[in-house]
Design a protein around this motif. Structure first.
Motif, mmCIF file in Angstrom:
data_model
loop_
_atom_site.group_PDB
_atom_site.id
_atom_site.type_symbol
_atom_site.label_atom_id
_atom_site.label_comp_id
_atom_site.label_asym_id
_atom_site.label_seq_id
_atom_site.Cartn_x
_atom_site.Cartn_y
_atom_site.Cartn_z
ATOM 1 N N ALA A 20 53.046 20.716 42.157
ATOM 2 C CA ALA A 20 52.020 21.323 42.992
ATOM 3 C C ALA A 20 50.827 21.735 42.142
ATOM 4 C CB ALA A 20 52.595 22.545 43.714
ATOM 5 N N ALA A 21 49.665 21.708 42.733
ATOM 6 C CA ALA A 21 48.456 22.110 42.014
ATOM 7 C C ALA A 21 48.525 23.595 41.677
ATOM 8 C CB ALA A 21 47.232 21.820 42.863
ATOM 9 N N ALA A 22 48.061 23.926 40.491
ATOM 10 C CA ALA A 22 48.020 25.318 40.048
ATOM 11 C C ALA A 22 46.747 25.951 40.611
ATOM 12 C CB ALA A 22 48.053 25.389 38.526
ATOM 13 N N GLU A 23 46.875 26.631 41.743
ATOM 14 C CA GLU A 23 45.716 27.218 42.424
ATOM 15 C C GLU A 23 44.980 28.213 41.535
ATOM 16 O OE1 GLU A 23 44.389 26.316 45.307
ATOM 17 O OE2 GLU A 23 45.932 24.777 45.441
ATOM 18 N N SER A 24 45.699 28.908 40.668
ATOM 19 C CA SER A 24 45.081 29.902 39.794
ATOM 20 C C SER A 24 44.142 29.264 38.773
ATOM 21 C CB SER A 24 46.162 30.695 39.071
ATOM 22 O OG SER A 24 47.000 29.809 38.344
ATOM 23 N N LEU A 25 44.261 27.961 38.581
ATOM 24 C CA LEU A 25 43.418 27.231 37.628
ATOM 25 C C LEU A 25 42.472 26.274 38.343
ATOM 26 C CD1 LEU A 25 46.198 26.502 34.978
ATOM 27 C CD2 LEU A 25 44.444 28.279 34.884
ATOM 28 N N ALA A 26 42.215 26.523 39.621
ATOM 29 C CA ALA A 26 41.414 25.617 40.455
ATOM 30 C C ALA A 26 40.006 25.398 39.918
ATOM 31 C CB ALA A 26 41.353 26.131 41.891
ATOM 32 N N GLN A 27 39.450 26.373 39.192
ATOM 33 C CA GLN A 27 38.090 26.222 38.670
ATOM 34 C C GLN A 27 37.956 25.058 37.688
ATOM 35 O OE1 GLN A 27 36.846 29.173 35.420
ATOM 36 N NE2 GLN A 27 38.478 30.291 36.463
ATOM 37 N N PHE A 28 39.087 24.581 37.151
ATOM 38 C CA PHE A 28 39.071 23.484 36.177
ATOM 39 C C PHE A 28 39.329 22.119 36.808
ATOM 40 C CE2 PHE A 28 40.612 27.298 33.952
ATOM 41 C CZ PHE A 28 39.564 27.456 33.059
ATOM 42 N N GLN A 29 39.802 22.104 38.055
ATOM 43 C CA GLN A 29 40.221 20.851 38.677
ATOM 44 C C GLN A 29 39.082 19.834 38.694
ATOM 45 O OE1 GLN A 29 42.080 21.322 42.505
ATOM 46 N NE2 GLN A 29 43.137 19.384 42.316
ATOM 47 N N TRP A 30 39.410 18.620 38.271
ATOM 48 C CA TRP A 30 38.531 17.457 38.178
ATOM 49 C C TRP A 30 37.465 17.580 37.086
ATOM 50 C CZ3 TRP A 30 41.614 14.271 40.050
ATOM 51 C CH2 TRP A 30 42.312 14.524 41.237
ATOM 52 N N LYS A 31 37.495 18.689 36.314
ATOM 53 C CA LYS A 31 36.545 18.860 35.213
ATOM 54 C C LYS A 31 37.247 18.903 33.861
ATOM 55 C CE LYS A 31 34.908 22.440 37.379
ATOM 56 N NZ LYS A 31 34.298 23.673 37.765
ATOM 57 N N ASN A 32 38.361 19.645 33.808
ATOM 58 C CA ASN A 32 39.041 19.870 32.532
ATOM 59 C C ASN A 32 40.544 19.754 32.666
ATOM 60 O OD1 ASN A 32 36.594 22.079 32.521
ATOM 61 N ND2 ASN A 32 36.854 21.075 30.551
ATOM 62 N N ARG A 33 41.165 19.364 31.563
ATOM 63 C CA ARG A 33 42.604 19.542 31.411
ATOM 64 C C ARG A 33 42.765 20.938 30.828
ATOM 65 N NH1 ARG A 33 41.032 14.618 29.849
ATOM 66 N NH2 ARG A 33 41.892 12.949 31.120
ATOM 67 N N VAL A 34 43.862 21.590 31.124
ATOM 68 C CA VAL A 34 44.077 22.953 30.632
ATOM 69 C C VAL A 34 45.415 23.011 29.911
ATOM 70 C CG1 VAL A 34 44.208 25.387 31.254
ATOM 71 C CG2 VAL A 34 42.788 23.849 32.626
ATOM 72 N N PHE A 35 45.386 23.549 28.696
ATOM 73 C CA PHE A 35 46.617 23.792 27.951
ATOM 74 C C PHE A 35 46.795 25.305 27.934
ATOM 75 C CE2 PHE A 35 49.390 24.205 24.249
ATOM 76 C CZ PHE A 35 50.321 23.223 24.527
ATOM 77 N N VAL A 36 47.880 25.781 28.529
ATOM 78 C CA VAL A 36 48.135 27.210 28.658
ATOM 79 C C VAL A 36 49.282 27.595 27.729
ATOM 80 C CG1 VAL A 36 48.743 29.080 30.240
ATOM 81 C CG2 VAL A 36 47.434 27.120 31.088
ATOM 82 N N VAL A 37 49.007 28.552 26.843
ATOM 83 C CA VAL A 37 50.025 29.095 25.949
ATOM 84 C C VAL A 37 50.402 30.466 26.497
ATOM 85 C CG1 VAL A 37 50.531 29.867 23.596
ATOM 86 C CG2 VAL A 37 49.033 27.891 23.964
ATOM 87 N N LEU A 38 51.688 30.684 26.752
ATOM 88 C CA LEU A 38 52.161 31.963 27.274
ATOM 89 C C LEU A 38 53.042 32.636 26.231
ATOM 90 C CD1 LEU A 38 52.591 29.816 30.043
ATOM 91 C CD2 LEU A 38 52.295 32.110 30.897
ATOM 92 N N ALA A 39 52.638 33.822 25.794
ATOM 93 C CA ALA A 39 53.437 34.610 24.853
ATOM 94 C C ALA A 39 52.680 35.876 24.498
ATOM 95 C CB ALA A 39 53.737 33.830 23.583
#
Length: 145
Positions: A20-39
């Motif tokens: 499913a699409a990550a709605e919280s990261l919608a501002q990047f859709q079709w513009k950027n790939r996002v690498f999320v580091v959680l820690a």
């Protein structure tokens, strides 16, 4: 080490919530790939992942990659522009592990999760995964990339 590649030669079942699409990261859709580091800040695996990624900024830029670090409910951009993000919403959308545990996710330009890892991934591995994506292959054929 746990790696889950959610993009591959098989057809993706878009009804599966993992895709499913990550709605919280919608501002990047079709513009950027996002690498999320959680820690959390003091997590050595997160520090290793951050240092590794930021060592090759030109490769990140070439692949339209934004790198985010989510620590607790806070979000900090490590590479690329990002505003107004909610760490808790990102954690929920990515079905992330508990606060404090290391995980990293690659979200494609289509907004879906392409990769989930529980240990740091090398730049070579990450870039090979991105470069194997059909959208990236099309981008590399354009003269301006």
């Amino acid at each position: 080490m746990s790696k889950t590649l959610l993009f591959g030669a098989t057809k993706i079942d878009e009804t599966n919530s993992a895709y499913a699409a990550a709605e919280s990261l919608a501002q990047f859709q079709w513009k950027n790939r996002v690498f999320v580091v959680l820690a959390d800040r003091d997590n050595s695996r997160a520090a290793r992942q951050e240092n590794q990624l930021l060592a090759d900024r030109s490769a990140l830029d070439e692949r339209d990659l934004v790198v985010l670090k989510v620590s607790g409910a806070g979000v900090r951009s490590l590479f690329g522009a990002a505003d107004g993000l909610d760490g808790e919403a990102i954690r929920r959308d990515l079905d992330a592990p508990e606060v404090g545990e290391f995980a990293a996710f690659l979200v494609g330009k289509d907004g879906t999760v392409k990769l989930k890892v529980s240990e740091p991934i090398t730049n070579g591995e990450l870039f090979a995964i991105i470069d194997s994506m059909p959208m990236r292959a099309a981008e590399s054929l354009k003269p301006d990339k």
